[in-house]
Design a protein around this motif. Sequence first.
Motif, PDB file in Angstrom:
ATOM      1  N   MET A   1       0.827  -1.210   0.000  1.00 45.55           N
ATOM      2  CA  MET A   1       0.000   0.000   0.000  1.00 45.55           C
ATOM      3  C   MET A   1       0.864   1.263   0.000  1.00 45.55           C
ATOM      4  N   TRP A   2       2.005   1.224   0.693  1.00 48.48           N
ATOM      5  CA  TRP A   2       2.884   2.399   0.763  1.00 48.48           C
ATOM      6  C   TRP A   2       3.880   2.434  -0.386  1.00 48.48           C
ATOM      7  N   LEU A   3       4.195   1.302  -0.952  1.00 51.51           N
ATOM      8  CA  LEU A   3       5.221   1.251  -1.994  1.00 51.51           C
ATOM      9  C   LEU A   3       4.684   1.551  -3.394  1.00 51.51           C
ATOM     10  N   LYS A   4       3.354   1.485  -3.571  1.00 51.19           N
ATOM     11  CA  LYS A   4       2.769   1.790  -4.890  1.00 51.19           C
ATOM     12  C   LYS A   4       3.040   3.226  -5.314  1.00 51.19           C
ATOM     13  N   GLY A   5       3.134   4.136  -4.334  1.00 54.26           N
ATOM     14  CA  GLY A   5       3.476   5.517  -4.652  1.00 54.26           C
ATOM     15  C   GLY A   5       2.310   6.489  -4.710  1.00 54.26           C
ATOM     16  N   ASP A   6       1.072   5.994  -4.660  1.00 52.58           N
ATOM     17  CA  ASP A   6      -0.065   6.920  -4.721  1.00 52.58           C
ATOM     18  C   ASP A   6      -0.526   7.384  -3.334  1.00 52.58           C
ATOM     19  N   LYS A   7      -0.030   6.733  -2.293  1.00 51.78           N
ATOM     20  CA  LYS A   7      -0.330   7.130  -0.912  1.00 51.78           C
ATOM     21  C   LYS A   7       1.003   7.505  -0.273  1.00 51.78           C
ATOM     22  N   ILE A   8       1.128   8.770   0.125  1.00 52.75           N
ATOM     23  CA  ILE A   8       2.445   9.236   0.600  1.00 52.75           C
ATOM     24  C   ILE A   8       2.386   9.793   2.027  1.00 52.75           C
ATOM     25  N   ASN A   9       3.565   9.866   2.639  1.00 53.73           N
ATOM     26  CA  ASN A   9       3.734  10.377   4.009  1.00 53.73           C
ATOM     27  C   ASN A   9       2.829   9.699   5.038  1.00 53.73           C
ATOM     28  N   PRO A  10       2.811   8.356   5.078  1.00 55.06           N
ATOM     29  CA  PRO A  10       1.946   7.684   6.045  1.00 55.06           C
ATOM     30  C   PRO A  10       2.445   7.851   7.480  1.00 55.06           C
ATOM     31  N   THR A  11       1.490   8.010   8.391  1.00 54.03           N
ATOM     32  CA  THR A  11       1.800   8.060   9.820  1.00 54.03           C
ATOM     33  C   THR A  11       0.818   7.180  10.578  1.00 54.03           C
ATOM     34  N   PHE A  12       1.300   6.625  11.677  1.00 54.61           N
ATOM     35  CA  PHE A  12       0.441   5.930  12.632  1.00 54.61           C
ATOM     36  C   PHE A  12       0.222   6.909  13.771  1.00 54.61           C
ATOM     37  N   ASN A  13      -1.029   7.060  14.176  1.00 57.69           N
ATOM     38  CA  ASN A  13      -1.386   7.995  15.240  1.00 57.69           C
ATOM     39  C   ASN A  13      -2.178   7.230  16.292  1.00 57.69           C
ATOM     40  N   TYR A  14      -1.554   7.049  17.455  1.00 61.88           N
ATOM     41  CA  TYR A  14      -2.134   6.227  18.514  1.00 61.88           C
ATOM     42  C   TYR A  14      -2.580   7.077  19.692  1.00 61.88           C
ATOM     43  N   GLU A  15      -3.733   6.704  20.243  1.00 61.77           N
ATOM     44  CA  GLU A  15      -4.250   7.362  21.444  1.00 61.77           C
ATOM     45  C   GLU A  15      -4.810   6.281  22.356  1.00 61.77           C
ATOM     46  N   ILE A  16      -4.414   6.301  23.625  1.00 59.64           N
ATOM     47  CA  ILE A  16      -4.937   5.306  24.565  1.00 59.64           C
ATOM     48  C   ILE A  16      -6.438   5.505  24.699  1.00 59.64           C
ATOM     49  N   SER A  17      -7.148   4.393  24.615  1.00 55.76           N
ATOM     50  CA  SER A  17      -8.601   4.448  24.630  1.00 55.76           C
ATOM     51  C   SER A  17      -9.136   3.122  25.163  1.00 55.76           C
ATOM     52  N   THR A  18     -10.441   3.064  25.371  1.00 55.35           N
ATOM     53  CA  THR A  18     -11.093   1.830  25.812  1.00 55.35           C
ATOM     54  C   THR A  18     -12.210   1.502  24.835  1.00 55.35           C
ATOM     55  N   LYS A  19     -12.272   0.239  24.442  1.00 57.09           N
ATOM     56  CA  LYS A  19     -13.335  -0.215  23.542  1.00 57.09           C
ATOM     57  C   LYS A  19     -13.851  -1.551  24.069  1.00 57.09           C
TER      58      LYS A  19
ATOM     59  N   ASN B   1      17.952  -9.286   9.911  1.00 55.50           N
ATOM     60  CA  ASN B   1      17.893  -9.872   8.569  1.00 55.50           C
ATOM     61  C   ASN B   1      16.715  -9.362   7.733  1.00 55.50           C
ATOM     62  N   LEU B   2      16.441  -8.069   7.835  1.00 52.07           N
ATOM     63  CA  LEU B   2      15.300  -7.462   7.127  1.00 52.07           C
ATOM     64  C   LEU B   2      15.739  -6.555   5.981  1.00 52.07           C
ATOM     65  N   VAL B   3      17.030  -6.424   5.743  1.00 53.91           N
ATOM     66  CA  VAL B   3      17.550  -5.464   4.756  1.00 53.91           C
ATOM     67  C   VAL B   3      16.894  -5.644   3.383  1.00 53.91           C
ATOM     68  N   LYS B   4      16.822  -6.867   2.887  1.00 42.77           N
ATOM     69  CA  LYS B   4      16.274  -7.112   1.550  1.00 42.77           C
ATOM     70  C   LYS B   4      14.758  -6.955   1.509  1.00 42.77           C
ATOM     71  N   LYS B   5      14.130  -6.960   2.666  1.00 43.27           N
ATOM     72  CA  LYS B   5      12.676  -6.887   2.718  1.00 43.27           C
ATOM     73  C   LYS B   5      12.154  -5.445   2.744  1.00 43.27           C
ATOM     74  N   LEU B   6      12.991  -4.498   3.193  1.00 38.33           N
ATOM     75  CA  LEU B   6      12.501  -3.136   3.429  1.00 38.33           C
ATOM     76  C   LEU B   6      12.968  -2.144   2.387  1.00 38.33           C
ATOM     77  N   LYS B   7      12.097  -1.185   2.089  1.00 44.65           N
ATOM     78  CA  LYS B   7      12.431  -0.086   1.186  1.00 44.65           C
ATOM     79  C   LYS B   7      12.189   1.230   1.918  1.00 44.65           C
ATOM     80  N   LYS B   8      13.021   2.220   1.620  1.00 45.75           N
ATOM     81  CA  LYS B   8      12.873   3.540   2.239  1.00 45.75           C
ATOM     82  C   LYS B   8      11.696   4.274   1.602  1.00 45.75           C
ATOM     83  N   LEU B   9      10.910   4.918   2.420  1.00 44.73           N
ATOM     84  CA  LEU B   9       9.797   5.718   1.897  1.00 44.73           C
ATOM     85  C   LEU B   9      10.257   7.117   1.616  1.00 44.73           C
TER      86      LEU B   9
END
Length: 148
Positions: free
Chosen positions: A21-39, A140-148
């Motif tokens: 989803m991030w490597l296709k190039g049409d979705k850029i600058n992804p962030t995860f935003n976490y807030e403690i909550s109860t569900k 051992n993740l070097v070959k698996k990861l790409k820089k965004l």
Amino acid sequence: MTDFLEKLEGKWHILFTNFPMWLKGDKINPTFNYEISTKNGKRGLRDEVKYFQKGKIKSINGFDEPLNENDLSFEWRGNGLLSVLTSRWKILYFDEQTNWAIIEFEKTLFTPKGYDVICREKQPNELLLEEINKKVKELNLVKKLKKL
């Protein structure tokens, strides 16, 4: 049990990934935003993934429920129409001092198994990047990861 949730709370930038989803190039600058909550009576993280697509901010919302006592493994469940979707993920490595982590996602019906390197800083300095690259090599993740 809640200490680690507090360490995750806030905004994280994805620096390296193998997530299609991030490597296709049409979705850029992804962030995860976490807030403690109860569900449903369970304490976890309200999870909002934000990214830019065609110049507009988009988001995917869900809830991460801890699966173990030390809050290192989670099950994400989407909100609304995405509530039928779940995904399991865990923290492989967490550096509290320099605020970065490596996350591993399990394979789902819609996504392959994957990895993200996340950091509080959008553009970490060279020293921090060296530290991250060293740990990525060690795991051992070097070959698996790409820089965004």
